[in-house]
Scaffold this active site. Structure first.
Site, mmCIF file in Angstrom:
data_model
loop_
_atom_site.group_PDB
_atom_site.id
_atom_site.type_symbol
_atom_site.label_atom_id
_atom_site.label_comp_id
_atom_site.label_asym_id
_atom_site.label_seq_id
_atom_site.Cartn_x
_atom_site.Cartn_y
_atom_site.Cartn_z
ATOM 1 C CB VAL A 1 -0.942 -0.032 1.206
ATOM 2 C CG1 VAL A 1 -1.913 -1.026 1.138
ATOM 3 C CG2 VAL A 1 -0.170 -0.042 2.687
ATOM 4 C CB ALA B 1 2.696 -6.854 6.858
ATOM 5 C CG HIS C 1 6.131 -4.048 4.384
ATOM 6 N ND1 HIS C 1 6.082 -4.422 5.598
ATOM 7 C CD2 HIS C 1 6.453 -5.077 3.741
ATOM 8 C CE1 HIS C 1 6.839 -5.767 5.570
ATOM 9 N NE2 HIS C 1 6.825 -6.166 4.673
ATOM 10 C CD GLU C 2 3.517 -8.377 2.955
ATOM 11 O OE1 GLU C 2 2.640 -9.431 2.163
ATOM 12 O OE2 GLU C 2 4.127 -8.760 4.056
ATOM 13 C CG MET C 3 -2.572 -6.355 1.534
ATOM 14 S SD MET C 3 -2.911 -8.079 1.296
ATOM 15 C CE MET C 3 -4.687 -7.834 0.537
#
Lengths: 340, 247
Positions: A95, A135, A137-139
């Site tokens: 994201v 997380a 740095h992910e979703m």
């Protein structure tokens, strides 16, 4: 004093790669023909597989609304055309353009993985799915925000009620995703056809590569074990002398775990470039050359990592064999692609 | 007459067991109440904002004047979010015998025997819906503090996710030697109010190491990674004294 003197000799020798411990004794190389892959998918009793749950999991897998900025789906980093890996990217982008630090692994036959994530510290798909969903740095979704967002979408509210008998939660999202992921099965590569008795399925180069793969000389099979081509164990493969990402040590805090990452499956490996935990090797040939050289000096390197002495042609043969693990029907299977 | 004595005695005994206690928390930045949205400064001059705090509280016990403990047990998840209350927030209710105590103790964290069970089968405040499950590192985040740092005009998110069995924080707010702590639990019950100074996390350690958000790797402080273990140890060390009894 004695230990110190011993270290004075041994440490420089090991660092220079001049002296390595002999590889430990292992089981003899298997007959590749014996590697028949058909096995029952293990289903956990608390998450029984139903067609409706798998279909819900598939919808969720491809839906970017599961992420904080509404732009990142599971499939953004696990793309079907790349055997559910990230299509050429060394590390994935989450994201708001936030970058991770590791290469997205293939989800081929992920139902059979005993350990998940690169350190191998997640024991089951239902728990692993929570990681990317939450997380930073992910979703980057909070459980409450995810539940609220999905509840506001009528088709999801209805589907969760039908499948789980309750509104969406982070937990049942993870359970539905796990159910879909257990259907990502791939056993129709040229190698599988060869194992099934089709002698013409492998090219001569791939066949020579197979012989090397399952020999003590090529020595790939000790870690890339059995029909899944992995034993799911964490190892240091001498990728670096100083690892920027410490791997398993991130969790255990132990020096001996620095640089250890889980052995990945090799099924569909030709589709999942770039390679290694950080995507630092662009091609299969680079990977095979790394192992042929014996890796970089590292005190934690697995004893099996040593110069192999393979010729250029043998390296090519091994690459040809790895390419024969590609299942093109898997990546085109409509049941695994985005729902219409 | 004898029957009445038994009933009275039983009543007193039941009353002594049943005094309710409400454990409340005040969030502080130093001595002052935390204000959401306000920009604070660390001792090293870095400007920051706090957005979220969640932590587990377990193994609670009250300490009697003779040193014996009344163990309460249980597990609570305290949660503070932007816009929500920060002062006098009830985090745990329990019952103990009425009487005098010389303080209390608890852990910030999840007991080992719960921390490693299958989170998919656990109920709130554990389980994956708690927002505290650490998918890549089996177990829970014990203490989760998040916010933003303001670095040369840029706003950068930071997180402190403290967990793993080695980082369970023992909080000891009892004093049997100097007897400076006295907690009274009357039969009708009471409240204990604790201050939690969240800014302790930003104090430098004895070795001078501190949480320096100019270093990107320190903006994501997780678990026991050797890359960040020194600073996590500093935060842990400072957190040992972050709780106090409100006067």
């Amino acid at each position: 004093m004695h230990a110190g003197r011993w270290l004075l000799w041994v440490v420089p020798l090991v660092l220079l790669g001049l002296e390595r411990p002999a590889p430990p004794s292992h089981a003899p190389a298997p007959d590749p023909r014996a590697l028949r892959a058909a096995r029952a998918v293990p289903i956990p009793p608390d998450n029984p597989q139903t067609p409706a749950k798998v279909e819900l999991g598939r919808r969720l897998f491809y839906d970017p609304r599961l992420s904080l900025d509404g732009r990142v789906a599971c499939a953004s980093c696990h793309r079907p055309e790349f055997a559910f890996s990230d299509g050429g990217k060394p590390v994935s982008v989450g994201v708001f353009g936030r970058k991770g630090s590791r290469n997205a692994p293939t989800l081929t036959n992920v139902a059979f993985r005993r350990r998940l994530f690169w350190e191998g510290r997640s024991p089951r798909l239902e728990l692993q799915a929570v990681g990317p969903l939450t997380a930073h740095h992910e979703m980057a979704m909070e459980p409450e925000a995810l539940a609220q967002r999905l509840s506001s979408i009528p088709e999801y509210a209805r589907a969760f009620q039908e499948v789980f008998g309750e509104p969406p939660t982070l937990k049942n999202v993870a359970f539905a995703l796990a159910a879909f992921e257990r259907t990502l099965l791939s056993y129709d590569s040229p190698f599988d056809r060869f194992v099934a008795g089709d002698d013409s399925a492998l090219s001569p180069a791939a066949r020579r590569g197979m012989e090397l793969f399952f020999s003590e000389r090529g020595d790939c099979f000790h870690c890339h074990v059995g029909p899944e081509f992995t034993d799911d164990e964490p190892r240091n493969t001498g990728l670096y002398t100083v690892y920027p990402d410490v791997g398993l040590a991130r969790i255990t805090g132990k020096d001996e775990d620095v640089g250890k990452f889980k052995t990945p499956t090799l099924r569909n490996v030709a589709l999942t470039a770039p390679y290694m935990h950080d995507g630092s090797r662009k091609t299969l040939r680079e990977v095979v050359e790394h192992y042929n050289r014996g890796g970089e000096p590292n005190l934690n390197a697995d004893p099996l990592i040593r110069p192999l002495g393979l010729s250029e042609r043998e390296v090519d043969d091994l690459v040809a064999f790895l390419e024969s693990l590609t299942d093109t029907r898997f990546i085109a299977n409509p049941a695994l692609l985005p729902p219409r | 007459m004898r029957g009445l004595a038994i009933v009275l005695g039983l009543g007193l005994w039941v009353g002594a067991l049943a005094a309710p206690v409400d454990l409340k928390i005040n969030l502080r930045v130093g001595e002052a109440p935390l204000e959401w949205g306000r920009i604070y400064q660390t001792p090293k001059g870095q400007r920051y904002r706090v957005d979220l705090l969640k932590f587990y509280l377990s193994e609670l016990a009250l300490v009697r004047p003779d040193g014996r403990e009344v163990r309460v047990g249980g597990l609570a998840l305290a949660e503070f979010r932007r816009g929500g209350p920060t002062q006098g927030v009830s985090v745990m209710r329990f019952e103990v015998p009425s009487g005098e105590y010389r303080g209390l103790r608890f852990d910030v964290g999840v007991p080992r025997e719960l921390n490693h069970q299958d989170a998919a089968t656990q109920e709130f405040p554990l389980g994956v819906n708690s927002g505290m499950y650490w998918a890549w590192n089996p177990g829970y985040i014990f203490y989760r503090l998040e916010g933003a740092a303001f670095l040369e005009g840029r706003e950068e998110k930071w997180v402190i996710h403290m967990g793993t069995d080695a980082f369970r924080i023992p909080v000891r707010l009892h004093d049997l030697q100097m007897r400076r702590v006295r907690l009274e639990v009357p039969p009708r019950g009471t409240s204990f109010v604790l201050n939690l100074d969240i800014a302790r996390a930003f104090l430098p350690g004895p070795n001078g190491a501190f949480l320096d958000w100019r270093q990107p790797r320190l903006r994501q402080l997780h678990g026991m990674s050797p890359e960040t273990a020194l600073v996590m140890s500093v935060v842990y060390y400072q957190m040992l004294n972050a709780f106090s009894l409100a006067r």
